[in-house]
Scaffold this active site. Structure first.
Site, PDB file in Angstrom:
ATOM      1  N   CYS A  90     -25.089 -59.673  25.322  1.00 22.20           N
ATOM      2  CA  CYS A  90     -25.273 -60.439  24.087  1.00 22.20           C
ATOM      3  C   CYS A  90     -25.181 -59.564  22.837  1.00 22.20           C
ATOM      4  CB  CYS A  90     -26.616 -61.149  24.159  1.00 22.20           C
ATOM      5  SG  CYS A  90     -27.104 -61.942  22.641  1.00 22.20           S
TER       6      CYS A  90
ATOM      7  N   HIS B 250     -30.461 -84.601   1.162  1.00 25.64           N
ATOM      8  CA  HIS B 250     -29.125 -84.858   0.639  1.00 25.64           C
ATOM      9  C   HIS B 250     -28.760 -83.784  -0.381  1.00 25.64           C
ATOM     10  CE1 HIS B 250     -25.693 -87.161  -0.770  1.00 25.64           C
ATOM     11  NE2 HIS B 250     -26.100 -86.943  -2.018  1.00 25.64           N
TER      12      HIS B 250
HETATM   13  C1  LIG Z   1     -17.610 -62.389  23.986  1.00 25.24           C
HETATM   14  C2  LIG Z   1     -18.871 -63.129  24.372  1.00 25.24           C
HETATM   15  C3  LIG Z   1     -19.443 -64.009  23.483  1.00 25.24           C
HETATM   16  C4  LIG Z   1     -20.612 -64.676  23.819  1.00 25.24           C
HETATM   17  N1  LIG Z   1     -21.155 -65.533  22.907  1.00 25.24           N
HETATM   18  C5  LIG Z   1     -22.289 -66.187  23.206  1.00 25.24           C
HETATM   19  C6  LIG Z   1     -22.903 -67.048  22.259  1.00 25.24           C
HETATM   20  O1  LIG Z   1     -22.396 -67.253  21.152  1.00 25.24           O
HETATM   21  N2  LIG Z   1     -24.065 -67.645  22.591  1.00 25.24           N
HETATM   22  C7  LIG Z   1     -24.653 -67.449  23.824  1.00 25.24           C
HETATM   23  O2  LIG Z   1     -25.720 -68.016  24.071  1.00 25.24           O
HETATM   24  N3  LIG Z   1     -24.087 -66.648  24.740  1.00 25.24           N
HETATM   25  C8  LIG Z   1     -22.933 -66.011  24.469  1.00 25.24           C
HETATM   26  N4  LIG Z   1     -22.388 -65.161  25.387  1.00 25.24           N
HETATM   27  C9  LIG Z   1     -23.039 -65.041  26.702  1.00 25.24           C
HETATM   28  C10 LIG Z   1     -24.267 -64.128  26.627  1.00 25.24           C
HETATM   29  O3  LIG Z   1     -23.884 -62.861  26.174  1.00 25.24           O
HETATM   30  C11 LIG Z   1     -24.933 -64.051  28.000  1.00 25.24           C
HETATM   31  O4  LIG Z   1     -25.225 -65.356  28.461  1.00 25.24           O
HETATM   32  C12 LIG Z   1     -26.222 -63.253  27.950  1.00 25.24           C
HETATM   33  O5  LIG Z   1     -26.021 -61.942  27.465  1.00 25.24           O
HETATM   34  C13 LIG Z   1     -26.858 -63.184  29.348  1.00 25.24           C
HETATM   35  O6  LIG Z   1     -28.042 -62.462  29.285  1.00 25.24           O
HETATM   36  P1  LIG Z   1     -28.633 -61.734  30.570  1.00 25.24           P
HETATM   37  O7  LIG Z   1     -29.932 -61.151  30.130  1.00 25.24           O
HETATM   38  O8  LIG Z   1     -28.634 -62.654  31.724  1.00 25.24           O
HETATM   39  O9  LIG Z   1     -27.587 -60.583  30.956  1.00 25.24           O
HETATM   40  P2  LIG Z   1     -26.782 -59.500  30.136  1.00 25.24           P
HETATM   41  O10 LIG Z   1     -26.818 -59.735  28.694  1.00 25.24           O
HETATM   42  O11 LIG Z   1     -25.439 -59.418  30.788  1.00 25.24           O
HETATM   43  O12 LIG Z   1     -27.595 -58.160  30.404  1.00 25.24           O
HETATM   44  C14 LIG Z   1     -27.718 -57.598  31.666  1.00 25.24           C
HETATM   45  C15 LIG Z   1     -28.091 -56.137  31.507  1.00 25.24           C
HETATM   46  O13 LIG Z   1     -28.452 -55.608  32.774  1.00 25.24           O
HETATM   47  C16 LIG Z   1     -27.981 -54.278  32.881  1.00 25.24           C
HETATM   48  N5  LIG Z   1     -27.901 -53.964  34.293  1.00 25.24           N
HETATM   49  C17 LIG Z   1     -27.201 -54.639  35.247  1.00 25.24           C
HETATM   50  N6  LIG Z   1     -27.418 -54.086  36.444  1.00 25.24           N
HETATM   51  C18 LIG Z   1     -28.258 -53.045  36.261  1.00 25.24           C
HETATM   52  C19 LIG Z   1     -28.835 -52.092  37.126  1.00 25.24           C
HETATM   53  N7  LIG Z   1     -28.626 -52.110  38.439  1.00 25.24           N
HETATM   54  N8  LIG Z   1     -29.633 -51.145  36.599  1.00 25.24           N
HETATM   55  C20 LIG Z   1     -29.883 -51.097  35.262  1.00 25.24           C
HETATM   56  N9  LIG Z   1     -29.368 -52.000  34.397  1.00 25.24           N
HETATM   57  C21 LIG Z   1     -28.564 -52.957  34.891  1.00 25.24           C
HETATM   58  C22 LIG Z   1     -26.634 -54.334  32.165  1.00 25.24           C
HETATM   59  O14 LIG Z   1     -26.235 -53.042  31.746  1.00 25.24           O
HETATM   60  C23 LIG Z   1     -26.939 -55.266  31.002  1.00 25.24           C
HETATM   61  O15 LIG Z   1     -27.347 -54.552  29.867  1.00 25.24           O
HETATM   62  C24 LIG Z   1     -21.217 -64.464  25.081  1.00 25.24           C
HETATM   63  C25 LIG Z   1     -20.654 -63.558  25.990  1.00 25.24           C
HETATM   64  C26 LIG Z   1     -19.488 -62.901  25.640  1.00 25.24           C
HETATM   65  C27 LIG Z   1     -18.894 -61.927  26.626  1.00 25.24           C
END
Ligand SMILES: Cc1cc2nc3c(=O)[nH]c(=O)nc-3n(C[C@H](O)[C@H](O)[C@H](O)COP(=O)(O)OP(=O)(O)OC[C@H]3O[C@@H](n4cnc5c(N)ncnc54)[C@H](O)[C@@H]3O)c2cc1C
Length: 464
Positions: free
Chosen positions: A43, A443
């Site tokens: 994110c 408005h």
């Molecule tokens: C270009 C783009 C635009 C987006 N725009 C939007 C938006 O406008 N609005 C919205 O709601 N969502 C948006 N998203 C989606 C959003 O980014 C994700 O839904 C969100 O980040 C998911 O959060 P999360 O905590 O599940 O995982 P993530 O944000 O993917 O974080 C997971 C973290 O875990 C870490 N990790 C993984 N495995 C390990 C391990 N074994 N050991 C240590 N660390 C680890 C990774 O390094 C990462 O930092 C977008 C995504 C992209 C790619």
């Protein structure tokens, strides 16, 4: 290295993981969070925030460029703008740096211990982390898996060189002359539109019959029209065959003919998949639901003491869902009685115009067996939309025909993203059409469209 132990271990500091850890820390739970890259996850680093920064820069540039070429009806005149994309990217990186260091600060303030490195399960109570200083073993009572997701690539178009994912697109320092976007989901269209606005010749290739295939056509029509106005070629019903001989792309068009598309860059945005590899999922043998980790209404997995949140647990893969789950799980771990009972997870496409959906569309509501009343207010009739020079789009409200309880609200229009909270709040509070109709809406604002859509559904519209 000396082993550490904690009550709660969170793996992954994306929006799901860091929210969970902060809330757990606030509640006095002894919490450790492990992150392999930077706090903030997809994110903050390569997703929501950087993409919206690029979109904002592109909108600013496009507005000035349109005025410079005589497109302004407001009497404004300016010279032709120039864009130094590397400066815009540096500005975007500054925002990312500020936010990610802010997350670190919030974690520390909540007394959460941060371990930097790659975590791997040894068993259901132990994780080992490869840190810069060596192997750190962490024993925990409960664990939250928040490992997120990664972009899907196509086997015949692997990422590398000119073939880029959304991450690569957000790092470009020069505007590509030509850009082919494979996949017309929200990420592809958001980025494709931004690059078209800053000067790329953009072609979007989509296998399905229409863009944004998860949305109904009525909602996506204004976006499709605007893509045309921006000069973006959209090829729906088209299948990518592979790279072309000259570095471009070879596709099979909807009519079955093979076409070659010139492309300085090929942006592949065909979806995201849960991140389930390389951290020892096999050591804990969790039940899966397709590619995702199966969870219940408390985000519990099939193993006692092991929770999962965010993208790794399924759709909608959105940051605010991950955060809401994270907050809930922290409270459960702290002993509170909580379960997932949210009526709506809104979704926003930051396309041009923007799309917001919350709850059920008219079609979904009918499929769910409801008789519905639908009210639609077009922004063409909105004074505020006219003053913003954007009369395209509408607000649509869906309610049960029998008791008028709202089932869904959707909107498409410039700036409607900011209305998403009103949509969700109305649904979450169990509002009826009459509640919206009897709420005074300021408005002139676009939000009057919600009021007018409700009045329309009640067959007593005023302004349309
Ligand atoms: C270009 C783009 C635009 C987006 N725009 C939007 C938006 O406008 N609005 C919205 O709601 N969502 C948006 N998203 C989606 C959003 O980014 C994700 O839904 C969100 O980040 C998911 O959060 P999360 O905590 O599940 O995982 P993530 O944000 O993917 O974080 C997971 C973290 O875990 C870490 N990790 C993984 N495995 C390990 C391990 N074994 N050991 C240590 N660390 C680890 C990774 O390094 C990462 O930092 C977008 C995504 C992209 C790619």
């Amino acid at each position: 290295m000396k082993e550490i132990s904690c009550t709660l271990l969170v793996i992954g500091a994306g929006p799901g993981g860091y929210t969970c850890a902060i809330r757990a820390g606030q509640l006095g739970v002894d919490t450790v969070i492990v992150e392999a890259k930077k706090p903030g996850g997809t994110c903050l680093n390569i997703g929501c925030i950087p993409s919206k920064a690029l979109i904002h820069a592109a909108n600013e540039f496009r507005t000035i460029a349109e005025i410079a070429t005589g497109g302004s009806r407001l009497g404004i005149a300016v010279g032709r703008p120039e864009l130094d994309l590397s400066k815009a990217v540096a500005w975007k990186d500054g925002i990312v740096a500020r936010l990610t260091s802010g997350v670190s600060g919030l974690l520390k303030r909540s007394k959460v211990k941060i371990v930097e490195g790659w975590a791997r399960f040894r068993d259901g109570k132990t994780v080992e982390v490869e840190t810069e200083l060596g192997l750190q073993v962490i024993r925990f009572e409960q664990v939250v898996i928040a490992t997120g997701s990664e972009p899907v690539d196509l086997p015949f178009l692997p990422f590398g060189g000119p073939i880029i994912s959304s991450t690569g697109a957000l790092e470009l320092k020069e505007v590509p002359g030509s850009l082919v976007v494979v996949g017309a989901g929200y990420i592809g269209l958001e980025l494709g539109t931004a690059f078209a606005k800053i000067g790329s010749a953009v072609t979007v290739v989509e296998a399905q019959a229409h863009i944004l295939p998860h949305y109904d056509v009525e909602l996506t029509r204004p976006v499709a029209k605007r893509l045309g106005e921006l000069g973006i070629a959209v090829l729906t019903g088209a299948r990518v065959k592979g790279p072309g001989p000259d570095g471009g792309l070879s596709i099979e068009a909807a009519d079955g003919t093979t076409r070659r598309l010139a492309a300085d860059r090929i942006l592949v945005t065909v979806g995201r998949k849960p991140f389930t590899q390389g951290w020892g999922l096999d050591q804990i043998d969790l039940e899966m639901e397709g590619p995702f980790i199966r969870i219940d209404d408390r985000c519990r997995t099939s193993m006692r003491g092991v929770y999962a949140i965010g993208d790794v647990t399924g759709e909608p893969m959105l940051a605010h869902r991950a955060m809401a789950q994270g907050e809930m799980v922290a409270e459960i771990v702290a002993g509170h009685k909580r379960a997932w009972d949210r009526v709506s997870i809104p979704a926003v496409c930051f396309t041009d115009p923007e799309i917001v959906t919350a709850g059920l569309s008219p079609e979904d509501a009918k499929v769910a067996g409801h008789d519905v009343k639908v009210g639609l207010f077009p922004f063409q009739a909105s004074g505020r939309a006219m003053t913003l020079e954007r009369g395209d789009g509408f607000i649509r409200i869906v309610a049960r025909a029998d008791n008028h309880v709202l089932l869904g609200i959707q909107g498409v229009g410039a700036g409607v993203a900011e209305l998403s909270a009103s949509f969700s709040l109305a649904l979450e509070m169990g509002a009826r059409l009459e509640d919206v109709a009897e709420t005074v809406h300021a408005h002139p604002t676009l939000s009057e469209g919600i009021l007018e859509a409700a009045l329309k559904a009640l067959a007593r519209p005023i302004h349309v």
